[in-house]
Design a protein around this motif. Structure first.
Motif, PDB file in Angstrom:
ATOM      1  N   ALA A  68       2.978  -4.986  -1.226  1.00  0.00           N
ATOM      2  CA  ALA A  68       1.789  -4.913  -0.894  1.00  0.00           C
ATOM      3  C   ALA A  68       1.274  -3.596  -0.226  1.00  0.00           C
ATOM      4  O   ALA A  68       0.251  -3.045  -0.543  1.00  0.00           O
ATOM      5  N   ARG A  69       2.203  -3.409   0.674  1.00  0.00           N
ATOM      6  CA  ARG A  69       2.187  -1.730   1.206  1.00  0.00           C
ATOM      7  C   ARG A  69       2.066  -0.615   0.308  1.00  0.00           C
ATOM      8  O   ARG A  69       1.369   0.434   0.260  1.00  0.00           O
ATOM      9  N   ALA A  70       3.148  -0.982  -0.879  1.00  0.00           N
ATOM     10  CA  ALA A  70       3.173   0.070  -2.002  1.00  0.00           C
ATOM     11  C   ALA A  70       1.898   0.237  -2.715  1.00  0.00           C
ATOM     12  O   ALA A  70       1.524   1.287  -3.254  1.00  0.00           O
ATOM     13  N   ILE A  71       1.338  -1.150  -3.010  1.00  0.00           N
ATOM     14  CA  ILE A  71       0.053  -1.197  -3.840  1.00  0.00           C
ATOM     15  C   ILE A  71      -1.008  -0.601  -3.247  1.00  0.00           C
ATOM     16  O   ILE A  71      -1.841   0.191  -3.716  1.00  0.00           O
ATOM     17  N   ASP A  72      -1.364  -0.923  -1.677  1.00  0.00           N
ATOM     18  CA  ASP A  72      -2.214  -0.260  -0.753  1.00  0.00           C
ATOM     19  C   ASP A  72      -2.052   1.496  -0.951  1.00  0.00           C
ATOM     20  O   ASP A  72      -3.252   2.008  -1.025  1.00  0.00           O
ATOM     21  N   ALA A  83       7.460  -3.672 -11.260  1.00  0.00           N
ATOM     22  CA  ALA A  83       7.891  -4.824 -10.437  1.00  0.00           C
ATOM     23  C   ALA A  83       8.035  -5.992 -11.392  1.00  0.00           C
ATOM     24  O   ALA A  83       8.946  -6.871 -11.090  1.00  0.00           O
ATOM     25  N   THR A  84       6.786  -6.168 -12.333  1.00  0.00           N
ATOM     26  CA  THR A  84       7.142  -7.444 -13.211  1.00  0.00           C
ATOM     27  C   THR A  84       8.360  -7.454 -13.982  1.00  0.00           C
ATOM     28  O   THR A  84       8.968  -8.532 -14.259  1.00  0.00           O
ATOM     29  N   PHE A 118       8.646 -10.637  -7.112  1.00  0.00           N
ATOM     30  CA  PHE A 118       7.509 -11.326  -7.596  1.00  0.00           C
ATOM     31  C   PHE A 118       6.337 -10.983  -6.917  1.00  0.00           C
ATOM     32  O   PHE A 118       6.345 -10.956  -5.522  1.00  0.00           O
ATOM     33  N   LEU A 119       5.274 -10.335  -7.235  1.00  0.00           N
ATOM     34  CA  LEU A 119       4.209  -9.646  -6.548  1.00  0.00           C
ATOM     35  C   LEU A 119       3.291 -10.650  -5.769  1.00  0.00           C
ATOM     36  O   LEU A 119       3.209 -11.743  -6.201  1.00  0.00           O
ATOM     37  N   PRO A 120       2.667 -10.187  -4.691  1.00  0.00           N
ATOM     38  CA  PRO A 120       1.632 -10.829  -4.050  1.00  0.00           C
ATOM     39  C   PRO A 120       0.231 -11.103  -4.747  1.00  0.00           C
ATOM     40  O   PRO A 120      -0.494 -10.271  -4.439  1.00  0.00           O
ATOM     41  N   GLY A 340      -2.210  -6.759   4.736  1.00  0.00           N
ATOM     42  CA  GLY A 340      -2.540  -7.734   5.654  1.00  0.00           C
ATOM     43  C   GLY A 340      -2.528  -9.129   5.070  1.00  0.00           C
ATOM     44  O   GLY A 340      -1.882 -10.188   5.693  1.00  0.00           O
ATOM     45  N   LEU A 341      -3.230  -9.389   3.843  1.00  0.00           N
ATOM     46  CA  LEU A 341      -3.166 -10.719   3.162  1.00  0.00           C
ATOM     47  C   LEU A 341      -1.680 -10.997   2.716  1.00  0.00           C
ATOM     48  O   LEU A 341      -1.570 -12.162   2.769  1.00  0.00           O
ATOM     49  N   ALA A 342      -0.867 -10.050   2.623  1.00  0.00           N
ATOM     50  CA  ALA A 342       0.449 -10.513   1.866  1.00  0.00           C
ATOM     51  C   ALA A 342       1.144 -10.921   3.302  1.00  0.00           C
ATOM     52  O   ALA A 342       1.890 -11.700   3.066  1.00  0.00           O
TER      53      ALA A 342
END
Length: 403
Positions: A68-72, A83-84, A118-120, A340-342
């Motif tokens: 999630a941090r990488a996604i942000d 990731a998938t 497995f992604l959030p 944060g949600l993750a």
């Protein structure tokens, strides 16, 4: 009742990314139980099966905030497919090892890699909702959207165990992993193609955002989430063991599905109205209800009675999860919202993984019903933490009426 839900889907693209997210995160409810069913069928014991399911959930909980941090920072599009690919490849390796009757220790690494990558998905989708409805006037629609996502989570945890049970018991155990690979792959490709609702990444060269864990109240809500996850897993593993020890192993999916179905009913009803009671007050009340409900499991002395108790206990789950996500959305800055949600999901996952590992051994050593004592204890802890959170954040959370 449906008026608020129709309003939430008025923005273009919302139905598409919600549907893609639903498909992609379905395996989150299939993998853990599927591993329990596959390994227990292979060995006849629940101990290692519970450990492997716990490792999956634990590794997934650790991986979610990292991804999630990488996604942000880099955006959903640049992280989603790589990731998938890792997740799918490691699932295939795990299936090959199980088919080859490899020793138990060899299953640990592919299980951990599968779970970590497995992604959030729930956090990705909720971040899209927050991006689409990013102004104060749209807050009611955003709150209803969060309720909808939590209801979908419960639908997933209603349907997922049933899918895992049918595939593992009535078709072939490894069909569970095949279904997960297909769902994750198709969902990721579908979500990746939806660029118009993707939240922007940080500008190139911008410094990394501060960790959401530094926000006031985040640590306590993380502990609440861990208590929820511990309660879920101990209840689920104990229900599986209880059904198996009563010669009705095939009823385990129904028991777990009923548990989640009760939560889905409560979540859908909760999101169908706008509440006047302040968000933080509702959180405290919901923690109290969540703390009391698990006592009902002690009344489940037969499998049918257990299924009925699971339905009632499940009613306390989704409203608490919805309000917890709303609290995080309120006090976490937008540039780190996905993380944060993750972290909230991670708290649930870490509690779930710990509970799975413990409950399996207790079921083997002392019988299934003893495991419900762990569930009751987790509920009491959530109740106490809800009181602590209300005291710490009272006067700091500004949203008076989020659904």
């Amino acid at each position: 009742m449906l008026t608020h839900y129709r309003a939430a889907f008025r923005a273009p693209g919302t139905a598409a990314f919600a549907s893609a997210g639903f498909v992609m995160r379905m395996p989150s409810a299939i993998y853990p139980l599927g591993l329990v069913l596959i390994i227990s069928a292979k060995t006849g014991h629940y101990g290692f099966a519970g450990i492997l399911a716990g490792l999956w959930t634990f590794a997934n909980g650790v991986g979610q905030p990292v991804l999630a941090r990488a996604i942000d920072r880099f955006g959903q599009g640049r992280v989603l497919l790589p990731a998938t690919v890792v997740e799918v490849a490691s699932s295939i390796v795990l299936g090959i090892l199980i088919q080859a009757k490899a020793p138990d220790w060899s299953l640990v690494l592919p299980t951990v890699v599968t779970a970590f990558s497995f992604l959030p998905v729930g956090s990705l989708v909720r971040a899209r909702w927050s991006y689409v409805y990013d102004d104060e006037a749209s807050r009611p629609a955003l709150s209803t959207a969060y309720s909808f996502e939590s209801t979908l989570d419960e639908v997933i945890y209603t349907v997922g165990p049933l899918i895992a049970t049918v595939l593992a018991i009535w078709i072939y155990p490894l069909a569970v992993l095949i279904a997960c690979v297909l769902l994750v792959g198709c969902g990721a490709i579908w979500l990746h193609g939806q660029h118009s609702t993707e939240p922007p990444s940080l500008p190139q060269g911008a410094p990394p955002h501060a960790s959401p864990l530094r926000s006031r109240g985040m640590f306590v809500i993380l502990l609440v989430a861990a208590g929820m996850g511990f309660a879920f897993s101990t209840a689920e593993v104990t229900m599986v063991a209880f059904c198996g020890q009563h010669g009705q192993r095939s009823a385990s999916g129904l028991a777990m599905g009923t548990y989640a179905f009760g939560s889905a009913i409560a979540g859908f009803t909760y999101g169908a109205r706008h509440w006047k009671l302040p968000l933080l007050d509702r959180f405290r009340i919901q923690c109290a209800v969540f703390g009391v409900m698990p006592v009902l499991f002690l009344a489940g002395v037969t499998v049918p009675a257990l299924i009925c108790c699971a339905l009632v206990v499940g009613l306390a789950t989704a409203p608490l999860a919805i309000t917890a996500f709303s609290l995080v959305e309120e006090f976490i800055p937008g540039e780190s919202l996905t993380e944060g949600l993750a972290w909230l999901v991670t708290g649930i996952s870490l509690g779930y993984g710990t509970g799975s590992a413990i409950a399996g051994h207790i079921a083997d050593a002392h019988g299934a019903r003893v495991g419900f004592v762990l569930t009751i204890g987790a509920g009491v802890a959530v109740f106490i933490l809800g009181l602590v959170q209300h005291s710490r954040l009272s006067g700091r959370v500004s949203v008076p009426a989020a659904a």
